[in-house]
Structure formats: C-alpha cells, structure tokens
Design a protein around this motif. Sequence first.
Motif, PDB file in Angstrom:
ATOM      1  N   ALA A  36       0.832  -1.203   0.000  1.00 17.55           N
ATOM      2  CA  ALA A  36       0.000   0.000   0.000  1.00 17.55           C
ATOM      3  C   ALA A  36       0.867   1.253   0.000  1.00 17.55           C
ATOM      4  CB  ALA A  36      -0.928  -0.008   1.214  1.00 17.55           C
ATOM      5  N   LEU A  37       1.952   1.235   0.801  1.00 22.06           N
ATOM      6  CA  LEU A  37       2.846   2.389   0.851  1.00 22.06           C
ATOM      7  C   LEU A  37       3.544   2.609  -0.486  1.00 22.06           C
ATOM      8  CD1 LEU A  37       4.466   1.906   4.369  1.00 22.06           C
ATOM      9  CD2 LEU A  37       3.059   3.852   3.657  1.00 22.06           C
ATOM     10  N   ALA A  38       3.983   1.523  -1.113  1.00 21.92           N
ATOM     11  CA  ALA A  38       4.683   1.643  -2.396  1.00 21.92           C
ATOM     12  C   ALA A  38       3.752   2.185  -3.472  1.00 21.92           C
ATOM     13  CB  ALA A  38       5.240   0.283  -2.813  1.00 21.92           C
ATOM     14  N   GLY A  39       2.509   1.696  -3.491  1.00 20.17           N
ATOM     15  CA  GLY A  39       1.558   2.187  -4.480  1.00 20.17           C
ATOM     16  C   GLY A  39       1.229   3.650  -4.282  1.00 20.17           C
ATOM     17  N   THR A  40       1.106   4.045  -3.017  1.00 23.93           N
ATOM     18  CA  THR A  40       0.810   5.447  -2.725  1.00 23.93           C
ATOM     19  C   THR A  40       1.990   6.335  -3.106  1.00 23.93           C
ATOM     20  OG1 THR A  40      -0.577   4.744  -0.879  1.00 23.93           O
ATOM     21  CG2 THR A  40       0.062   7.041  -0.926  1.00 23.93           C
ATOM     22  N   ALA A  41       3.197   5.866  -2.830  1.00 25.36           N
ATOM     23  CA  ALA A  41       4.393   6.645  -3.177  1.00 25.36           C
ATOM     24  C   ALA A  41       4.449   6.881  -4.675  1.00 25.36           C
ATOM     25  CB  ALA A  41       5.649   5.928  -2.694  1.00 25.36           C
ATOM     26  N   SER A  42       4.100   5.875  -5.446  1.00 34.65           N
ATOM     27  CA  SER A  42       4.091   6.021  -6.899  1.00 34.65           C
ATOM     28  C   SER A  42       3.070   7.075  -7.331  1.00 34.65           C
ATOM     29  CB  SER A  42       3.767   4.678  -7.553  1.00 34.65           C
ATOM     30  OG  SER A  42       3.652   4.805  -8.950  1.00 34.65           O
ATOM     31  N   GLY A  43       1.897   7.035  -6.720  1.00 34.44           N
ATOM     32  CA  GLY A  43       0.859   8.019  -7.049  1.00 34.44           C
ATOM     33  C   GLY A  43       1.250   9.426  -6.663  1.00 34.44           C
ATOM     34  N   VAL A  44       1.879   9.570  -5.501  1.00 34.65           N
ATOM     35  CA  VAL A  44       2.325  10.894  -5.049  1.00 34.65           C
ATOM     36  C   VAL A  44       3.389  11.440  -5.989  1.00 34.65           C
ATOM     37  CG1 VAL A  44       3.557  12.107  -3.207  1.00 34.65           C
ATOM     38  CG2 VAL A  44       1.697  10.549  -2.638  1.00 34.65           C
ATOM     39  N   ALA A  45       4.285  10.569  -6.455  1.00 29.83           N
ATOM     40  CA  ALA A  45       5.312  11.002  -7.396  1.00 29.83           C
ATOM     41  C   ALA A  45       4.680  11.511  -8.688  1.00 29.83           C
ATOM     42  CB  ALA A  45       6.270   9.851  -7.688  1.00 29.83           C
ATOM     43  N   ALA A  46       3.617  10.819  -9.147  1.00 29.09           N
ATOM     44  CA  ALA A  46       2.930  11.242 -10.372  1.00 29.09           C
ATOM     45  C   ALA A  46       2.242  12.589 -10.177  1.00 29.09           C
ATOM     46  CB  ALA A  46       1.913  10.180 -10.790  1.00 29.09           C
ATOM     47  N   VAL A  47       1.602  12.774  -9.017  1.00 32.06           N
ATOM     48  CA  VAL A  47       0.954  14.051  -8.726  1.00 32.06           C
ATOM     49  C   VAL A  47       1.992  15.166  -8.660  1.00 32.06           C
ATOM     50  CG1 VAL A  47      -0.302  15.360  -6.965  1.00 32.06           C
ATOM     51  CG2 VAL A  47      -1.038  13.039  -7.543  1.00 32.06           C
ATOM     52  N   GLY A  48       3.123  14.899  -7.985  1.00 35.01           N
ATOM     53  CA  GLY A  48       4.162  15.914  -7.866  1.00 35.01           C
ATOM     54  C   GLY A  48       4.740  16.307  -9.211  1.00 35.01           C
ATOM     55  N   GLU A  49       4.999  15.317 -10.058  1.00 28.62           N
ATOM     56  CA  GLU A  49       5.543  15.606 -11.384  1.00 28.62           C
ATOM     57  C   GLU A  49       4.578  16.452 -12.199  1.00 28.62           C
ATOM     58  OE1 GLU A  49       7.221  13.235 -15.339  1.00 28.62           O
ATOM     59  OE2 GLU A  49       6.464  12.104 -13.603  1.00 28.62           O
ATOM     60  N   LEU A  50       3.297  16.115 -12.123  1.00 28.57           N
ATOM     61  CA  LEU A  50       2.292  16.890 -12.841  1.00 28.57           C
ATOM     62  C   LEU A  50       2.187  18.303 -12.275  1.00 28.57           C
ATOM     63  CD1 LEU A  50      -0.107  17.148 -14.821  1.00 28.57           C
ATOM     64  CD2 LEU A  50      -1.549  16.152 -13.040  1.00 28.57           C
ATOM     65  N   ALA A  51       2.116  18.412 -10.946  1.00 31.76           N
ATOM     66  CA  ALA A  51       1.928  19.716 -10.313  1.00 31.76           C
ATOM     67  C   ALA A  51       3.078  20.666 -10.618  1.00 31.76           C
ATOM     68  CB  ALA A  51       1.762  19.552  -8.808  1.00 31.76           C
ATOM     69  N   ARG A  52       4.286  20.136 -10.770  1.00 32.82           N
ATOM     70  CA  ARG A  52       5.448  20.991 -11.047  1.00 32.82           C
ATOM     71  C   ARG A  52       5.370  21.662 -12.412  1.00 32.82           C
ATOM     72  NH1 ARG A  52       7.280  16.978  -7.751  1.00 32.82           N
ATOM     73  NH2 ARG A  52       8.448  17.717  -5.916  1.00 32.82           N
ATOM     74  N   SER A  53       4.473  21.203 -13.250  1.00 32.76           N
ATOM     75  CA  SER A  53       4.255  21.882 -14.532  1.00 32.76           C
ATOM     76  C   SER A  53       3.394  23.124 -14.363  1.00 32.76           C
ATOM     77  CB  SER A  53       3.558  20.921 -15.515  1.00 32.76           C
ATOM     78  OG  SER A  53       4.332  19.774 -15.745  1.00 32.76           O
ATOM     79  N   PHE A  54       2.765  23.270 -13.181  1.00 31.35           N
ATOM     80  CA  PHE A  54       1.835  24.371 -12.956  1.00 31.35           C
ATOM     81  C   PHE A  54       2.234  25.258 -11.780  1.00 31.35           C
ATOM     82  CE2 PHE A  54      -0.434  20.967 -15.033  1.00 31.35           C
ATOM     83  CZ  PHE A  54      -1.177  21.610 -16.003  1.00 31.35           C
ATOM     84  N   THR A  55       3.114  24.764 -10.909  1.00 33.24           N
ATOM     85  CA  THR A  55       3.490  25.533  -9.732  1.00 33.24           C
ATOM     86  C   THR A  55       4.917  25.138  -9.345  1.00 33.24           C
ATOM     87  OG1 THR A  55       2.790  26.193  -7.504  1.00 33.24           O
ATOM     88  CG2 THR A  55       2.532  23.865  -8.063  1.00 33.24           C
ATOM     89  N   GLY A  79      -6.363  -6.823   3.184  1.00 32.29           N
ATOM     90  CA  GLY A  79      -5.100  -6.104   3.070  1.00 32.29           C
ATOM     91  C   GLY A  79      -5.118  -4.794   3.824  1.00 32.29           C
ATOM     92  N   TYR A  80      -4.422  -3.807   3.266  1.00 30.46           N
ATOM     93  CA  TYR A  80      -4.275  -2.515   3.928  1.00 30.46           C
ATOM     94  C   TYR A  80      -4.501  -1.386   2.926  1.00 30.46           C
ATOM     95  CZ  TYR A  80      -2.278  -5.182   7.739  1.00 30.46           C
ATOM     96  OH  TYR A  80      -2.101  -6.082   8.752  1.00 30.46           O
ATOM     97  N   GLU A  81      -5.001  -0.292   3.437  1.00 28.70           N
ATOM     98  CA  GLU A  81      -5.222   0.882   2.594  1.00 28.70           C
ATOM     99  C   GLU A  81      -4.367   2.032   3.101  1.00 28.70           C
ATOM    100  OE1 GLU A  81      -9.127   1.578   0.687  1.00 28.70           O
ATOM    101  OE2 GLU A  81      -9.156   3.387   1.948  1.00 28.70           O
ATOM    102  N   CYS A  82      -3.725   2.718   2.182  1.00 27.50           N
ATOM    103  CA  CYS A  82      -2.868   3.863   2.524  1.00 27.50           C
ATOM    104  C   CYS A  82      -3.432   5.108   1.868  1.00 27.50           C
ATOM    105  CB  CYS A  82      -1.440   3.601   2.054  1.00 27.50           C
ATOM    106  SG  CYS A  82      -0.293   4.957   2.407  1.00 27.50           S
ATOM    107  N   ARG A  83      -3.425   6.196   2.604  1.00 29.72           N
ATOM    108  CA  ARG A  83      -3.929   7.479   2.098  1.00 29.72           C
ATOM    109  C   ARG A  83      -2.882   8.557   2.354  1.00 29.72           C
ATOM    110  NH1 ARG A  83      -9.232   9.123   1.376  1.00 29.72           N
ATOM    111  NH2 ARG A  83      -9.572  11.362   1.312  1.00 29.72           N
ATOM    112  N   HIS A  84      -2.414   9.172   1.287  1.00 27.53           N
ATOM    113  CA  HIS A  84      -1.430  10.249   1.376  1.00 27.53           C
ATOM    114  C   HIS A  84      -2.088  11.508   0.820  1.00 27.53           C
ATOM    115  CE1 HIS A  84       3.082  11.363   1.002  1.00 27.53           C
ATOM    116  NE2 HIS A  84       2.365  12.473   1.031  1.00 27.53           N
ATOM    117  N   THR A  85      -2.193  12.552   1.641  1.00 28.45           N
ATOM    118  CA  THR A  85      -2.862  13.779   1.215  1.00 28.45           C
ATOM    119  C   THR A  85      -1.840  14.878   0.961  1.00 28.45           C
ATOM    120  OG1 THR A  85      -3.227  14.356   3.547  1.00 28.45           O
ATOM    121  CG2 THR A  85      -5.028  13.270   2.383  1.00 28.45           C
ATOM    122  N   LEU A  86      -2.160  15.709  -0.032  1.00 30.14           N
ATOM    123  CA  LEU A  86      -1.279  16.816  -0.415  1.00 30.14           C
ATOM    124  C   LEU A  86      -2.086  18.090  -0.605  1.00 30.14           C
ATOM    125  CD1 LEU A  86      -0.445  14.163  -2.521  1.00 30.14           C
ATOM    126  CD2 LEU A  86       1.629  15.532  -2.461  1.00 30.14           C
TER     127      LEU A  86
END
Length: 200
Positions: A36-55, A79-86
Amino acid sequence: MERTLTTRGSGEASGTPDAMRINVAVVVRGHAVSDALAGTASGVAAVGELARSFTTDERITSTGLHVWPAYENDGRQAGYECRHTLSLYCGDLDKAGELVSALGDLQGRVLIEGVQPTLSEPAPLAVQARERAWADARAKAEELAALAGATLGEVVSVVEGGGGAIPYARDVAMAAKAETHFEAGSQAVGAVLTVTWALA
C-alpha cells in the motif's frame, strides 16, 4: 480615578482571489502495508511531477499519511489501505483549472478533495480593514462619550483580534467543463480592534 471608555470596531476590505489551493489524496490498497505504501508513493510522485508543470516545489506540500486495515463487505480483511494527502497551491486561476483537469486524467487512485480560491497578497486588504475597524471603533466611542456628557481623550490601549479571511459565498462558483474553469468571485479580509480611550 481616570474615566475610560472601551469600544470594539470591525472592518472589511474585499478583493478578487487570484490563486487556488487544491487538496488531493492518493489512496491505494495492497495485500501488505509495504504494498500500500509503495503504491501510494508512486501516485504521489505522479501528482508531484504533474503539479510541477503548474506551480513550484515549495507550493506542493504533503499534509498527511495514514495506513489502516481494509475490509471486504463481509468483514474479511482484504489487506491494507494507505492514504497520502497533499496541498497544491497554484498562483494562477487559469493554470489551476488546467491542473485540476490534468489531475482528473490520472488514475482513479488520485482523488480531488476540494479547491479553495484564495488571495495571494491579503496584506494590503488587511491594512484597509484595520483602518475601517479603527473608524468604526472611534465613531462608536464618540457617540457613547457624547451620551455620557464627555469627550474622547487619548488612546489608552489598542488590541487587535478576531479578523481573518472571509470567503463570500456569493459568486465563488466552480463550473466543471471539459477544461475546468473557476469563477473567482470575491473574498473579504476582516479586522477587529478593541480600543480604550480616556474620557475628558
């Protein structure tokens, strides 16, 4: 004993929001906590990469990370669920609309939890609000002093408090289209002053 009079004044000044704060959550379920942590980390990286094009980097902030057991409808653990907020801050409303649309194109694990139009530079409005709060406090004091058969003397003390950004519900609309567009509306900055005067 010196006679005094205390009044409380309030004031507001309005401006048009020119920036946007966007709250995003990446939610991933995995068989183990590490999955769950690894999947969330991947998603956060994608959000960060996208956001850096705008801010900018300093305007992309993690605000929370939580992991808990996940269960099926019949009560079995699945299993387990992970939630990472930004929190993403975009200093341009047009770009903010583009960013929201782009976030919507990411995989379903990315949730847009809310957006808030905001003032990038509220300080000048705060100055105006305090000036109006002072005028309000003085007008009340002059009226009350006259009723008491006195006049205002020197200021004994001034206390500031109770102000803040106050978004008007009026015209703070958000219309979802093929390309997300935001109507900024107006936002007020408020101030409150408590002033004590000597009476002459």
